[in-house]
Design a protein around this motif. Sequence first.
Motif, PDB file in Angstrom:
ATOM      1  N   LYS A 245      36.484  28.964  34.863  1.00 14.85           N
ATOM      2  CA  LYS A 245      35.720  28.817  36.112  1.00 14.85           C
ATOM      3  C   LYS A 245      36.681  28.694  37.301  1.00 14.85           C
ATOM      4  O   LYS A 245      37.848  28.385  37.146  1.00 14.85           O
ATOM      5  CB  LYS A 245      34.842  27.551  36.050  1.00 14.85           C
ATOM      6  N   GLY A 246      36.127  28.879  38.504  1.00 18.64           N
ATOM      7  CA  GLY A 246      36.923  28.663  39.726  1.00 18.64           C
ATOM      8  C   GLY A 246      37.659  29.918  40.164  1.00 18.64           C
ATOM      9  O   GLY A 246      37.248  31.038  39.885  1.00 18.64           O
ATOM     10  N   SER A 247      38.778  29.734  40.862  1.00 22.24           N
ATOM     11  CA  SER A 247      39.557  30.891  41.339  1.00 22.24           C
ATOM     12  C   SER A 247      40.551  31.287  40.247  1.00 22.24           C
ATOM     13  O   SER A 247      41.298  30.457  39.742  1.00 22.24           O
ATOM     14  CB  SER A 247      40.285  30.538  42.639  1.00 22.24           C
ATOM     15  N   ILE A 248      40.535  32.581  39.915  1.00 22.16           N
ATOM     16  CA  ILE A 248      41.241  33.054  38.716  1.00 22.16           C
ATOM     17  C   ILE A 248      42.154  34.226  39.071  1.00 22.16           C
ATOM     18  O   ILE A 248      41.732  35.186  39.718  1.00 22.16           O
ATOM     19  CB  ILE A 248      40.207  33.530  37.652  1.00 22.16           C
ATOM     20  N   LEU A 249      43.399  34.139  38.625  1.00 21.98           N
ATOM     21  CA  LEU A 249      44.351  35.238  38.808  1.00 21.98           C
ATOM     22  C   LEU A 249      44.595  35.861  37.435  1.00 21.98           C
ATOM     23  O   LEU A 249      45.015  35.185  36.505  1.00 21.98           O
ATOM     24  CB  LEU A 249      45.659  34.696  39.396  1.00 21.98           C
ATOM     25  N   ILE A 250      44.279  37.164  37.289  1.00 27.97           N
ATOM     26  CA  ILE A 250      44.447  37.852  35.999  1.00 27.97           C
ATOM     27  C   ILE A 250      45.624  38.824  36.103  1.00 27.97           C
ATOM     28  O   ILE A 250      45.692  39.635  37.027  1.00 27.97           O
ATOM     29  CB  ILE A 250      43.170  38.642  35.617  1.00 27.97           C
ATOM     30  N   PHE A 251      46.547  38.722  35.136  1.00 28.02           N
ATOM     31  CA  PHE A 251      47.723  39.598  35.140  1.00 28.02           C
ATOM     32  C   PHE A 251      47.563  40.735  34.138  1.00 28.02           C
ATOM     33  O   PHE A 251      47.188  40.512  32.987  1.00 28.02           O
ATOM     34  CB  PHE A 251      48.984  38.818  34.772  1.00 28.02           C
ATOM     35  N   ARG A 252      47.869  41.954  34.600  1.00 26.82           N
ATOM     36  CA  ARG A 252      47.968  43.098  33.699  1.00 26.82           C
ATOM     37  C   ARG A 252      49.323  43.751  33.893  1.00 26.82           C
ATOM     38  O   ARG A 252      49.947  43.613  34.944  1.00 26.82           O
ATOM     39  CB  ARG A 252      46.853  44.109  33.990  1.00 26.82           C
ATOM     40  N   ARG A 253      49.771  44.479  32.849  1.00 30.36           N
ATOM     41  CA  ARG A 253      51.128  45.008  32.924  1.00 30.36           C
ATOM     42  C   ARG A 253      51.232  46.251  33.800  1.00 30.36           C
ATOM     43  O   ARG A 253      52.273  46.522  34.381  1.00 30.36           O
ATOM     44  CB  ARG A 253      51.642  45.308  31.509  1.00 30.36           C
ATOM     45  N   THR A 254      50.133  47.035  33.882  1.00 25.68           N
ATOM     46  CA  THR A 254      50.223  48.295  34.631  1.00 25.68           C
ATOM     47  C   THR A 254      49.165  48.398  35.728  1.00 25.68           C
ATOM     48  O   THR A 254      48.134  47.730  35.674  1.00 25.68           O
ATOM     49  CB  THR A 254      50.012  49.508  33.685  1.00 25.68           C
ATOM     50  N   LYS A 255      49.434  49.276  36.693  1.00 27.51           N
ATOM     51  CA  LYS A 255      48.480  49.512  37.793  1.00 27.51           C
ATOM     52  C   LYS A 255      47.185  50.109  37.230  1.00 27.51           C
ATOM     53  O   LYS A 255      46.094  49.771  37.656  1.00 27.51           O
ATOM     54  CB  LYS A 255      49.082  50.499  38.800  1.00 27.51           C
ATOM     55  N   PHE A 256      47.349  51.025  36.255  1.00 30.95           N
ATOM     56  CA  PHE A 256      46.177  51.648  35.626  1.00 30.95           C
ATOM     57  C   PHE A 256      45.305  50.573  34.966  1.00 30.95           C
ATOM     58  O   PHE A 256      44.079  50.575  35.096  1.00 30.95           O
ATOM     59  CB  PHE A 256      46.648  52.674  34.584  1.00 30.95           C
TER      60      PHE A 256
END
Length: 413
Positions: A245-256
């Motif tokens: 919940k709340g403000s979430i930052l999701i990391f992915r390895r590529t722009k795609f």
Amino acid sequence: MSFKDLQLNKPILRAVAEAGYDNPTLVQEQTIPLVLAKKDVVCTAQTGTGKTAAFALPIIQLLFDRQDAPKKGKKIKALVVSPTRELAVQIGENFKTYGSYSNLRSTVVFGGTSIEPQIDVLTKGVDILVATPGRLLDLHKQDIINLDYIEILVLDEADLMLDMGFIDDIKKIERLCPNDKQILLFSATMPFKVEQLANTILKTPQRVEVTPTSSAAKNVSQVLYYVPKRNKIELCLHLLRNTIKGSILIFRRTKFGVDKLEQTLVKNGYKVETIHGDKAQNLRHDALNKFKNGYVNILIATDVAARGIDINELDAVVNFDMPNVPETYVHRIGRTGRAESFGKSYSMCSEDEKSYVKLIEQLINVQIPVEHNHPYPLDPKAKPQIHKSKKTGSKHKKGRKSESSKKNKKRWY
């Protein structure tokens, strides 16, 4: 210890108090006296430890007595080189905040946006310049920027600058500045290349090592989910509905990967923004502002785009893809749980990423707790999927003739 004990003057103390800071962080306590003593400094400290103020406050103090030159007569005396636009903008904002009771002028220059407004500000004269390497050298080539009067050079996030291939630019910028300048080098990690750079350009530097580079943020609770690669998006949606919940930052390895996840989440009714290297600067800026101001509560980013971004009140970090460099994990989860608040990190690991988890756990010296109770568990006997090409060459065996040629051939028997 209070900021007063660091021999900072009253206008700076007033600005710091108004910004809501009472006591210096460990990196500020150790670094500020060294900078004021005009020593070269190598500082190893992660983002979120307050290192921008550790160089911004003493720089304002050192330049304070010579701040009243007429605007046109102002020469750039302090230069801060930063790897990304977002980080440069943030450092620029910090200088404006801390220098609000001085007449020192600062500005930020970076690529990806129009060069004309930046030239206008520079020709009016500034004392402190924050810049990304490419745009800085570009403006220097056009004779807009003069580095002959630099007294203090700051290289921020040096490890990231070298990862991004800026090593030659950094050496060139250093050579363009006077020989007797003071150099401050800040880096979240200290790989061999950064050590080499420090030994080449700094003179008998003082070393400040705040958190050992391996320590993961203490205020962050970590949890790990093992999941088949094909089910990661389903697990992500499940966690967003039930757990995170709340403000979430999701990391992915590529722009795609960033764009693909954004499409899925938007289809499912979530408000999402993204930042990655292919996005125009103004769009990245808008995305960040929408997230910071609560118009959207999910931001998806690649590592380079998110490095050094200061987002207060971040509740959770999600590692959708496990990073293949263990230090990157420490940076990512260090985005939450900053400045004494608590945060959470959720990591999704597929079979082919298990080796990354081992390296991360060795680095942070902690076994990340695993959550087995979820709808998409990984089969313990599963083997990493290796994609093989369907083309297997000719269907005819070597040296054998095709059926048709056999039919046409008259046999002698």
